[in-house]
Design a protein around this motif. Structure first.
Motif, PDB file in Angstrom:
ATOM      1  N   LEU A  33       0.724  -1.063   0.107  1.00  0.00           N
ATOM      2  CA  LEU A  33      -0.090  -0.161  -0.073  1.00  0.00           C
ATOM      3  C   LEU A  33       0.924   1.213   0.049  1.00  0.00           C
ATOM      4  CD1 LEU A  33      -2.525  -1.022   2.831  1.00  0.00           C
ATOM      5  CD2 LEU A  33      -2.806  -1.165   0.463  1.00  0.00           C
ATOM      6  N   ILE A  35       0.768   4.591   1.778  1.00  0.00           N
ATOM      7  CA  ILE A  35       0.215   5.292   3.210  1.00  0.00           C
ATOM      8  C   ILE A  35       0.522   6.746   3.307  1.00  0.00           C
ATOM      9  CG2 ILE A  35       0.193   4.925   5.596  1.00  0.00           C
ATOM     10  CD1 ILE A  35       1.107   1.740   5.295  1.00  0.00           C
ATOM     11  N   ASP A  53      -3.569   4.751  -0.760  1.00  0.00           N
ATOM     12  CA  ASP A  53      -4.311   3.607  -0.471  1.00  0.00           C
ATOM     13  C   ASP A  53      -4.795   3.711   0.979  1.00  0.00           C
ATOM     14  OD1 ASP A  53      -3.883   2.378  -2.856  1.00  0.00           O
ATOM     15  OD2 ASP A  53      -2.038   1.912  -2.191  1.00  0.00           O
ATOM     16  N   LEU A  54      -4.115   4.132   1.897  1.00  0.00           N
ATOM     17  CA  LEU A  54      -4.547   4.378   3.189  1.00  0.00           C
ATOM     18  C   LEU A  54      -4.079   5.632   4.019  1.00  0.00           C
ATOM     19  CD1 LEU A  54      -5.323   3.083   5.953  1.00  0.00           C
ATOM     20  CD2 LEU A  54      -2.865   2.305   6.006  1.00  0.00           C
ATOM     21  N   ILE A  93     -10.591   2.608  12.830  1.00  0.00           N
ATOM     22  CA  ILE A  93     -10.896   1.932  11.514  1.00  0.00           C
ATOM     23  C   ILE A  93     -12.066   2.369  10.902  1.00  0.00           C
ATOM     24  CG2 ILE A  93     -10.172   0.329   9.900  1.00  0.00           C
ATOM     25  CD1 ILE A  93      -8.236  -1.125  12.169  1.00  0.00           C
ATOM     26  N   ASP A  96     -11.937   0.636   4.933  1.00  0.00           N
ATOM     27  CA  ASP A  96     -10.535   0.021   4.625  1.00  0.00           C
ATOM     28  C   ASP A  96      -9.603   0.834   4.221  1.00  0.00           C
ATOM     29  OD1 ASP A  96     -11.927  -2.495   5.220  1.00  0.00           O
ATOM     30  OD2 ASP A  96     -12.604  -2.538   3.271  1.00  0.00           O
ATOM     31  N   CYS A  97      -9.628   2.303   4.261  1.00  0.00           N
ATOM     32  CA  CYS A  97      -8.697   3.139   3.744  1.00  0.00           C
ATOM     33  C   CYS A  97      -8.245   4.241   4.809  1.00  0.00           C
ATOM     34  CB  CYS A  97      -9.223   3.680   2.323  1.00  0.00           C
ATOM     35  SG  CYS A  97      -9.452   2.180   1.283  1.00  0.00           S
ATOM     36  N   ARG A  98      -8.812   4.159   6.018  1.00  0.00           N
ATOM     37  CA  ARG A  98      -8.673   5.318   6.929  1.00  0.00           C
ATOM     38  C   ARG A  98      -8.594   4.633   8.285  1.00  0.00           C
ATOM     39  NH1 ARG A  98      -9.063  10.762   6.709  1.00  0.00           N
ATOM     40  NH2 ARG A  98      -9.396  11.675   8.857  1.00  0.00           N
ATOM     41  N   LEU A 124      -6.925  -3.760   9.953  1.00  0.00           N
ATOM     42  CA  LEU A 124      -7.082  -2.997   8.911  1.00  0.00           C
ATOM     43  C   LEU A 124      -6.823  -4.150   7.569  1.00  0.00           C
ATOM     44  CD1 LEU A 124      -7.431   0.260   7.378  1.00  0.00           C
ATOM     45  CD2 LEU A 124      -5.381  -1.056   6.434  1.00  0.00           C
ATOM     46  N   ARG A 128      -9.423  -5.581   4.459  1.00  0.00           N
ATOM     47  CA  ARG A 128      -9.411  -5.214   3.083  1.00  0.00           C
ATOM     48  C   ARG A 128      -9.654  -6.265   2.230  1.00  0.00           C
ATOM     49  NH1 ARG A 128      -6.999  -0.350   1.976  1.00  0.00           N
ATOM     50  NH2 ARG A 128      -6.258  -1.202  -0.138  1.00  0.00           N
ATOM     51  N   CYS A 134     -11.279  -2.918  -3.237  1.00  0.00           N
ATOM     52  CA  CYS A 134     -10.169  -3.522  -3.093  1.00  0.00           C
ATOM     53  C   CYS A 134      -9.559  -4.811  -3.683  1.00  0.00           C
ATOM     54  CB  CYS A 134      -9.605  -3.815  -1.602  1.00  0.00           C
ATOM     55  SG  CYS A 134      -9.671  -2.090  -0.640  1.00  0.00           S
TER      56      CYS A 134
END
Length: 148
Positions: A33, A35, A53-54, A93, A96-98, A124, A128, A134
Motif C-alpha cells: 500500500l 500510506i 491507499d490508506l 478504523i 478499509d482506507c482510513r 485493517l 481489506r 480493493c
C-alpha cells in the motif's frame, strides 16, 4: 477523574499540537500500500507523495475512552473498529482506507507507532480483502503485472 467520553488529549495551551494544522503528512510504502500518514513511521519505506491507499490522520475521536482502571477498550462493529489504550491513545478504523488516531496526552509518534503498526494495522489488513473495490484494485494490479 475525566469523564469517559472526553477527548484523550485536551489542548488548552497547545491548541494544535495534535491537530491536523500542525501535522505534516508523510508518505510510505508498506504491505503493498501507499500510506499517507500524519504519524511519523520511520520503520516504513518512504515514498513520494501521491494517491494514497490508506490515510492515517491525527485528531479527536468522538467515542468513549477507556477508564484508567480498565486500561483498554476494544469495539468491533461491521463498519468500524475501535482500539483504545488509556496510556497510548485511541485508534478508529472507519473503512478499509482510513485510520484515525487520538493520542493520549504526552504520547509521541514513536509510541503511537507500536500499536498502529501492530494490532491496528493487522486488523485493517484483515478487513481489506472483503472490500470489493480493493479486490478490483488488486485484480487490476495483478493484470498489469501479467500483461506488462
Amino acid at each position: 477523574m475525566m469523564p469517559r467520553n472526553e477527548p484523550l488529549a485536551l489542548y488548552n495551551d497547545d491548541a494544535f499540537s495534535h491537530g491536523r494544522a500542525m501535522r505534516e503528512r508523510r508518505f510510505y510504502r508498506a504491505y503493498g500500500l501507499t500510506i499517507a500518514s500524519e504519524v511519523m513511521l520511520p520503520e516504513l519505506q518512504p515514498a513520494p507523495p501521491g494517491a494514497a491507499d490508506l490515510v492515517i490522520a491525527v485528531g479527536a475521536i468522538d467515542l468513549p475512552k477507556p477508564a484508567p482502571e480498565a486500561a483498554t477498550d476494544f469495539r468491533f462493529e461491521p463498519d468500524r473498529q475501535y482500539l483504545a489504550w488509556h496510556a497510548v491513545g485511541a485508534f478508529l478504523i472507519s473503512d478499509d482506507c482510513r485510520i484515525d488516531i487520538e493520542p493520549a496526552p504526552g504520547v509521541d509518534d514513536a509510541l503511537l507507532a507500536f500499536p498502529l503498526l501492530g494490532p491496528v494495522m493487522a486488523l485493517l489488513l484483515h478487513r481489506r480483502p472483503a472490500c470489493p473495490a480493493c479486490q478490483c484494485h488488486r485484480r487490476s494490479r495483478h493484470e498489469r503485472h501479467l500483461h506488462g
